[in-house]
Write a protein that holds these residues in place. Structure first.
Motif, PDB file in Angstrom:
ATOM      1  N   VAL A 210       0.832  -1.206   0.000  1.00 29.96           N
ATOM      2  CA  VAL A 210       0.000   0.000   0.000  1.00 29.96           C
ATOM      3  C   VAL A 210       0.867   1.258   0.000  1.00 29.96           C
ATOM      4  O   VAL A 210       0.597   2.209  -0.746  1.00 29.96           O
ATOM      5  N   LEU A 211       1.908   1.280   0.807  1.00 24.89           N
ATOM      6  CA  LEU A 211       2.791   2.448   0.852  1.00 24.89           C
ATOM      7  C   LEU A 211       3.488   2.659  -0.488  1.00 24.89           C
ATOM      8  O   LEU A 211       3.533   3.779  -1.021  1.00 24.89           O
ATOM      9  N   PHE A 212       4.020   1.584  -1.036  1.00 28.42           N
ATOM     10  CA  PHE A 212       4.732   1.694  -2.306  1.00 28.42           C
ATOM     11  C   PHE A 212       3.774   2.029  -3.439  1.00 28.42           C
ATOM     12  O   PHE A 212       4.126   2.762  -4.380  1.00 28.42           O
ATOM     13  N   LEU A 213       2.542   1.498  -3.384  1.00 26.87           N
ATOM     14  CA  LEU A 213       1.540   1.775  -4.413  1.00 26.87           C
ATOM     15  C   LEU A 213       1.215   3.260  -4.469  1.00 26.87           C
ATOM     16  O   LEU A 213       1.041   3.835  -5.551  1.00 26.87           O
ATOM     17  N   MET A 214       1.150   3.896  -3.318  1.00 29.01           N
ATOM     18  CA  MET A 214       0.857   5.328  -3.267  1.00 29.01           C
ATOM     19  C   MET A 214       1.968   6.135  -3.927  1.00 29.01           C
ATOM     20  O   MET A 214       1.710   7.032  -4.742  1.00 29.01           O
ATOM     21  N   PHE A 215       3.215   5.818  -3.622  1.00 22.62           N
ATOM     22  CA  PHE A 215       4.342   6.544  -4.198  1.00 22.62           C
ATOM     23  C   PHE A 215       4.419   6.354  -5.717  1.00 22.62           C
ATOM     24  O   PHE A 215       4.636   7.309  -6.460  1.00 22.62           O
ATOM     25  N   VAL A 216       4.237   5.131  -6.164  1.00 24.40           N
ATOM     26  CA  VAL A 216       4.324   4.841  -7.602  1.00 24.40           C
ATOM     27  C   VAL A 216       3.208   5.544  -8.367  1.00 24.40           C
ATOM     28  O   VAL A 216       3.431   6.122  -9.440  1.00 24.40           O
ATOM     29  N   ALA A 217       1.980   5.510  -7.828  1.00 23.30           N
ATOM     30  CA  ALA A 217       0.851   6.155  -8.505  1.00 23.30           C
ATOM     31  C   ALA A 217       1.074   7.658  -8.646  1.00 23.30           C
ATOM     32  O   ALA A 217       0.823   8.236  -9.707  1.00 23.30           O
ATOM     33  N   LEU A 218       1.550   8.296  -7.577  1.00 17.08           N
ATOM     34  CA  LEU A 218       1.807   9.737  -7.635  1.00 17.08           C
ATOM     35  C   LEU A 218       2.945  10.068  -8.592  1.00 17.08           C
ATOM     36  O   LEU A 218       2.879  11.051  -9.339  1.00 17.08           O
ATOM     37  N   MET A 219       3.989   9.258  -8.567  1.00 21.45           N
ATOM     38  CA  MET A 219       5.132   9.515  -9.443  1.00 21.45           C
ATOM     39  C   MET A 219       4.739   9.423 -10.917  1.00 21.45           C
ATOM     40  O   MET A 219       5.065  10.304 -11.724  1.00 21.45           O
ATOM     41  N   PHE A 220       4.014   8.372 -11.275  1.00 21.71           N
ATOM     42  CA  PHE A 220       3.580   8.219 -12.661  1.00 21.71           C
ATOM     43  C   PHE A 220       2.576   9.289 -13.050  1.00 21.71           C
ATOM     44  O   PHE A 220       2.585   9.772 -14.193  1.00 21.71           O
ATOM     45  N   PHE A 221       1.699   9.673 -12.133  1.00 23.66           N
ATOM     46  CA  PHE A 221       0.697  10.691 -12.451  1.00 23.66           C
ATOM     47  C   PHE A 221       1.356  12.027 -12.793  1.00 23.66           C
ATOM     48  O   PHE A 221       0.963  12.687 -13.760  1.00 23.66           O
ATOM     49  N   VAL A 222       2.350  12.425 -12.026  1.00 20.95           N
ATOM     50  CA  VAL A 222       3.015  13.708 -12.274  1.00 20.95           C
ATOM     51  C   VAL A 222       3.691  13.705 -13.646  1.00 20.95           C
ATOM     52  O   VAL A 222       3.565  14.664 -14.425  1.00 20.95           O
ATOM     53  N   SER A 223       4.410  12.632 -13.955  1.00 23.38           N
ATOM     54  CA  SER A 223       5.097  12.574 -15.249  1.00 23.38           C
ATOM     55  C   SER A 223       4.102  12.518 -16.407  1.00 23.38           C
ATOM     56  O   SER A 223       4.296  13.170 -17.445  1.00 23.38           O
ATOM     57  N   LEU A 224       3.025  11.763 -16.242  1.00 22.65           N
ATOM     58  CA  LEU A 224       2.012  11.655 -17.291  1.00 22.65           C
ATOM     59  C   LEU A 224       1.239  12.954 -17.478  1.00 22.65           C
ATOM     60  O   LEU A 224       0.835  13.286 -18.592  1.00 22.65           O
ATOM     61  N   MET A 225       1.051  13.700 -16.401  1.00 21.99           N
ATOM     62  CA  MET A 225       0.287  14.941 -16.470  1.00 21.99           C
ATOM     63  C   MET A 225       0.960  15.934 -17.412  1.00 21.99           C
ATOM     64  O   MET A 225       0.304  16.567 -18.245  1.00 21.99           O
ATOM     65  N   PHE A 226       2.281  16.074 -17.301  1.00 24.56           N
ATOM     66  CA  PHE A 226       2.999  17.005 -18.170  1.00 24.56           C
ATOM     67  C   PHE A 226       2.985  16.528 -19.619  1.00 24.56           C
ATOM     68  O   PHE A 226       2.784  17.324 -20.548  1.00 24.56           O
ATOM     69  N   LEU A 227       3.170  15.231 -19.825  1.00 24.34           N
ATOM     70  CA  LEU A 227       3.178  14.696 -21.187  1.00 24.34           C
ATOM     71  C   LEU A 227       1.794  14.809 -21.829  1.00 24.34           C
ATOM     72  O   LEU A 227       1.674  15.212 -22.996  1.00 24.34           O
ATOM     73  N   PHE A 228       0.755  14.483 -21.072  1.00 24.25           N
ATOM     74  CA  PHE A 228      -0.598  14.569 -21.603  1.00 24.25           C
ATOM     75  C   PHE A 228      -0.985  16.018 -21.899  1.00 24.25           C
ATOM     76  O   PHE A 228      -1.599  16.307 -22.931  1.00 24.25           O
ATOM     77  N   GLY A 229      -0.629  16.929 -21.003  1.00 26.92           N
ATOM     78  CA  GLY A 229      -0.909  18.346 -21.237  1.00 26.92           C
ATOM     79  C   GLY A 229      -0.223  18.865 -22.492  1.00 26.92           C
ATOM     80  O   GLY A 229      -0.815  19.632 -23.263  1.00 26.92           O
ATOM     81  N   TYR A 230       1.008  18.419 -22.714  1.00 26.94           N
ATOM     82  CA  TYR A 230       1.742  18.843 -23.909  1.00 26.94           C
ATOM     83  C   TYR A 230       1.059  18.346 -25.178  1.00 26.94           C
ATOM     84  O   TYR A 230       0.900  19.098 -26.149  1.00 26.94           O
ATOM     85  N   HIS A 231       0.608  17.106 -25.168  1.00 26.46           N
ATOM     86  CA  HIS A 231      -0.051  16.565 -26.360  1.00 26.46           C
ATOM     87  C   HIS A 231      -1.438  17.171 -26.568  1.00 26.46           C
ATOM     88  O   HIS A 231      -1.895  17.288 -27.714  1.00 26.46           O
ATOM     89  N   CYS A 232      -2.113  17.550 -25.496  1.00 29.65           N
ATOM     90  CA  CYS A 232      -3.383  18.273 -25.661  1.00 29.65           C
ATOM     91  C   CYS A 232      -3.156  19.602 -26.369  1.00 29.65           C
ATOM     92  O   CYS A 232      -3.947  20.004 -27.235  1.00 29.65           O
ATOM     93  N   TRP A 233      -2.080  20.275 -26.013  1.00 31.49           N
ATOM     94  CA  TRP A 233      -1.731  21.535 -26.675  1.00 31.49           C
ATOM     95  C   TRP A 233      -1.397  21.286 -28.147  1.00 31.49           C
ATOM     96  O   TRP A 233      -1.807  22.061 -29.022  1.00 31.49           O
ATOM     97  N   LEU A 234      -0.683  20.190 -28.434  1.00 35.17           N
ATOM     98  CA  LEU A 234      -0.347  19.864 -29.820  1.00 35.17           C
ATOM     99  C   LEU A 234      -1.606  19.592 -30.639  1.00 35.17           C
ATOM    100  O   LEU A 234      -1.720  20.046 -31.785  1.00 35.17           O
ATOM    101  N   VAL A 235      -2.554  18.856 -30.063  1.00 29.15           N
ATOM    102  CA  VAL A 235      -3.796  18.551 -30.782  1.00 29.15           C
ATOM    103  C   VAL A 235      -4.577  19.825 -31.055  1.00 29.15           C
ATOM    104  O   VAL A 235      -5.117  20.018 -32.153  1.00 29.15           O
ATOM    105  N   ALA A 236      -4.654  20.703 -30.071  1.00 29.20           N
ATOM    106  CA  ALA A 236      -5.388  21.956 -30.252  1.00 29.20           C
ATOM    107  C   ALA A 236      -4.777  22.818 -31.351  1.00 29.20           C
ATOM    108  O   ALA A 236      -5.499  23.525 -32.077  1.00 29.20           O
ATOM    109  N   LYS A 237      -3.454  22.750 -31.493  1.00 26.06           N
ATOM    110  CA  LYS A 237      -2.747  23.520 -32.525  1.00 26.06           C
ATOM    111  C   LYS A 237      -2.575  22.741 -33.823  1.00 26.06           C
ATOM    112  O   LYS A 237      -2.060  23.280 -34.803  1.00 26.06           O
TER     113      LYS A 237
END
Length: 342
Positions: A210-237
């Motif tokens: 449970v402890l490790f699951l929390m850290f991994v989920a947050l770590m992946f979410f932060v990295s994915l958030m920036f990548l997904f936001g960048y591609h949303c901007w690319l699609v809009a443009k």
């Protein structure tokens, strides 16, 4: 020479094997997260039956959508230019026998007049791939990893071991979005038990997971958030990653917004017009990847093929289909064709 060929083949085989390592890492992490959440948290830790059922139900929906989109991103082949963009035997002979670079460029210009090609190389010449022996359609690039030209190539992604382009760009975006949803749901539902295990609950196998699951989920979410936001901007443009770094070149020069035809139409090019299918990993992108509407419509007028009709496609049997009624005579080189959604 034979030994050299065997060595090259061996290196390529090793490269193909090692290229699956990132996919294997992601798969192992996801399978572990499944075990940690379903068994260690829901089945062994939760005591409230209603909470347990609700968590398991939503989790499996997120898990299925994540797995489905990841699978489609990995195993959807990158689309390549059709035969119409390959040099005919006579054109290829004429091109290879010509030693003067300027004359070779002129040969490519003559061939490109019959095709919906509007972008140019940095030098202003028709974009031609010597490896694949094809005239590159707009937004098409050669991938040195896949060893082929890819329609509307965005980038080669090691995490899916595949090129991201016209055929699977929607799947890649959905993969990013469902990955974020998967991480957010895990982090949100695990958080209260993360605090309990950190303080009151005794040590045990579930505590580690449970402890490790929390850290991994947050770590992946932060990295994915920036990548997904960048591609949303690319699609809009309406840009690819390659076009964001190097603007496509047209007859009038480079233009980063050359394919930007409004946010709504940009979204429809990737996801299609039926919004009910936007979030389902089935192919709904518009067109066939060989032609894309331009922001500056006047730049299309130099090509008689699209002077009055902005859509083109090769039919399944390799023949051209006309949808504008009677074709004009060949001597005027006015052939009108229409492009249907795949």
């Amino acid at each position: 020479q034979a030994q050299g060929c065997r060595l090259v083949c061996g290196l390529r085989c090793c490269q193909r094997v090692f290229s699956w390592i990132p996919v294997l890492i992601i798969t192992c992490v996801v399978l572990w997260s499944y075990y940690a959440y379903v068994f260690e948290l829901c089945l062994f830790t939760l005591t409230n039956t209603l909470e347990k059922v609700a968590y398991l139900l939503v989790f499996h929906v997120c898990f299925v959508m994540f797995s489905w989109t990841y699978w489609k991103s990995i195993f959807t082949p990158p689309a390549s230019p059709c035969k119409k963009f390959q040099l005919s035997y006579s054109d290829k002979q004429r091109y290879e026998m010509e030693e003067r670079p300027d004359a070779q460029k002129q040969i490519l210009v003559e061939i490109a007049k019959k095709l919906p090609i509007f972008s140019r190389a940095q030098s202003g010449a028709i974009r031609f791939c010597d490896r694949c022996q094809v005239l590159k359609p707009d937004r098409c690039h050669h991938c040195s990893v896949c060893e082929t030209c890819v329609l509307k190539m965005d980038h080669h992604c090691p995490w899916v071991n595949n090129c991201v382009g016209f055929a699977n760009y929607k799947f890649f975006l959905l993969f990013l979005s469902y990955s974020m949803l998967y991480c957010v749901f895990i982090a949100a539902t695990v958080f209260q038990y993360f605090l309990k295990f950190w303080g009151d609950l005794p040590n045990g196998p579930a505590k580690f997971h449970v402890l490790f699951l929390m850290f991994v989920a947050l770590m992946f979410f932060v990295s994915l958030m920036f990548l997904f936001g960048y591609h949303c901007w690319l699609v809009a443009k309406n840009r690819s990653t390659l076009e964001a770094f190097s603007a496509p070149v047209f007859i009038n020069g480079p233009d980063r917004n050359g394919f930007n035809v409004s946010t709504r139409r940009n979204l429809q090019q990737v996801f299609g017009e039926d919004r009910r299918l936007w979030f389902i990993p089935v192919f709904t992108s518009q067109g066939n990847g060989h032609y894309f509407p331009l922001k500056n419509r006047s730049s299309e007028s130099h090509n008689s093929l699209l002077a009055n009709e902005d859509m083109w496609e090769e039919s399944d049997d390799g023949s051209e289909e006309g949808s504008l009624g009677e074709s004009l005579s060949f001597c005027h080189m006015h052939i009108y064709t229409s492009m249907h959604s795949l």
